[in-house]
Design a protein around this motif. Sequence first.
Motif: not given
Length: 685
Positions: A522, A550, A559
């Motif tokens: 990410l 998610v 994450l």
Amino acid sequence: MAMQRVEDERGTAEGPTGPEAVLAGLDEQQRAAAEAVRGPVCILAGAGTGKTRTITHRIAYGVHLGEYVPEQVLAVTFTARAAGELRGRLSALGVGGVQARTFHAAAMRQLRYFAPRVLGGPMPELIENKLRVVAGAATRARLTTDRTSLRDLASEIEWAKTTLATPEDYPARAAAAGRDLPFDASAVAEVYRGYEAAKQRDGALDFEDLLLVTAYAIEEHRDVAREVRAQYRHFVVDEYQDVNPLQQRLLDAWLGGRAEVCVVGDPNQTIYSFTGADPEYLLGFADRYGDAEVVKLERDYRSTPQVVGLANRLIGQAPPRKGLPGLRLLGQRAEGPAPTFVEHPDEPAEAAAVARACRELVDGGLPASEIAVLFRINAQSQVYESALADLGVPYVLKGGERFFERPEIREAVLLLRGAAAGGNDPGALVPAVRDVLASTGWVEHRPPPGGTARDRWQSLAALVDLAVDLVAEQPTLDLAGFVAHLAERANAQHAPTVQGVTLASMHAAKGLEWDAVFVVGLVDGVVPIAQSQSRPEAVEEERRLLYVAVTRAREQLTLSWSLARNPGGRRSRPRSRFLDGLAPDAAAAPRRPAKRPKVVLEGEAGELFERLRAWRSTTAEAASVPAYVVFTDATLQAIAETRPTTVRELSALPGVGARKLDLYGAEVIATVEGGHASEQGGHTS
């Protein structure tokens, strides 16, 4: 009278016997949607809110009320799997005869029947793979292509046709949409024109033509329109946020100005605009039909309140969109662990940490198939494949080929093997790998345009990154040693993976769910993807893509991101902008995954849960299998909370498939009722 008796018996044996029985077990929002049997109706169904259950019960309720004739209902889905699931559930509800098909399957059936009347002969040959025809058109347009660029050209032609763009207006439409093109737009348009001419010359159709010609047949032939509209009087369209202009044109032709249509979709899961999908059809539904009934499904039965809360905060940061009201999920499950945010120094460290966490979860009793690692692009899979293989964690790839089975990687390995056989300087591994890849047309630091071409470039770049990593550990490693190392990794990845951790792109994960999900990589430039950053609407689609990732997690969500691509590299990559306000500002040190929350139920539900656990333990011991192979704790919890009294009710719960129904259905029902299977006379189905 005989027919009525058969139907009554079928209702008793296969499903509810009356309208109220069909609605039993639905929550307040689902019931409101199911009772809205006359169109136009728009069901806004958030992630995990029981969309398929609601759709099927709505159709069954309409049939039992006498509002629908089953054979006059057409339910349209986007995958054959979803259509099959709809048919199966409707059958279990005692409603046979409803047509549940994909757009293409429905069009194929109709066009095959009407072809002699509309086309003057039998159904034309269907082109199942465009590449051969595209290659011919590209050659005539004097383009130099390879398989990668041909796939990108085919994708552009599909996009053009689904958005109803002609070869003449393609360049302007592509520019307005910000398409990432493999060639100049005018060259793509020329290939598109040649492709259409070749199809016409051969008397063939492609999959887009199926929809276009069927719509034309209904629009231009009154007798065809009368027959189709007499046959189908009520329509249900699933995943309506993914409808493209071509599909909408066919739907409009089917409807013929009528309003007996129910659309189901989630504006927060619109992630396919690059294929031509247009969410405005969903967002503008209430404007198009002024008397539309809009029902929201917001009770999320999939994820814990912690996962739901994060998803709401993530999507809540998006600018408001015109049209239908927004959705805010309401978590219905028991409390779970808070989502974890982890920062890593580099990508290999991130992958190693995720692999260790997967290993611990599997060792702790969670089936590997209940774990997923989700990334933005398929090229990211390689480092996770390697990390999991190094720890002996089985895995499966969804939505993409195995790294070492990709054509560009197989070609590169062959060339590297040939170069190694010719001898090389032991101290020049990385330059040697770069030189070999350059011979395939790969240019470092210059990723090409076009989705497939970019994926190919990223896959080859991963080989260079791997060489850099290995040289850091083994400075004298030569090309022959590198090739041997690649062979070892390839062999490790061919281990049995039936119970594997799922590796998937975020797009490929849509519609799926797992107990534990790791969303990785990410960083800005990846999520959101670099080529989206010039257009605000494309960036927002990337946010929705992360939202989809998610909401795949039932219980545990991690994450993560890494500051550098390679060990020792400059740690300068910013984490994804979408995590601002969600992740802690301070860098989070890698940590062990949170343990799965212990199920805590009280009262009768708690007593039933313990009885079910005792039954599972005895059953697992008798079959010599781990307890989770019978049913997971999450499934036992769902059974204890809902207390199903029939096999049909049991089949609606997550984690209960056809095989487990056959093996354990009667025993579970007996346990719920406080007796034993032998006392119930066997299966209750």
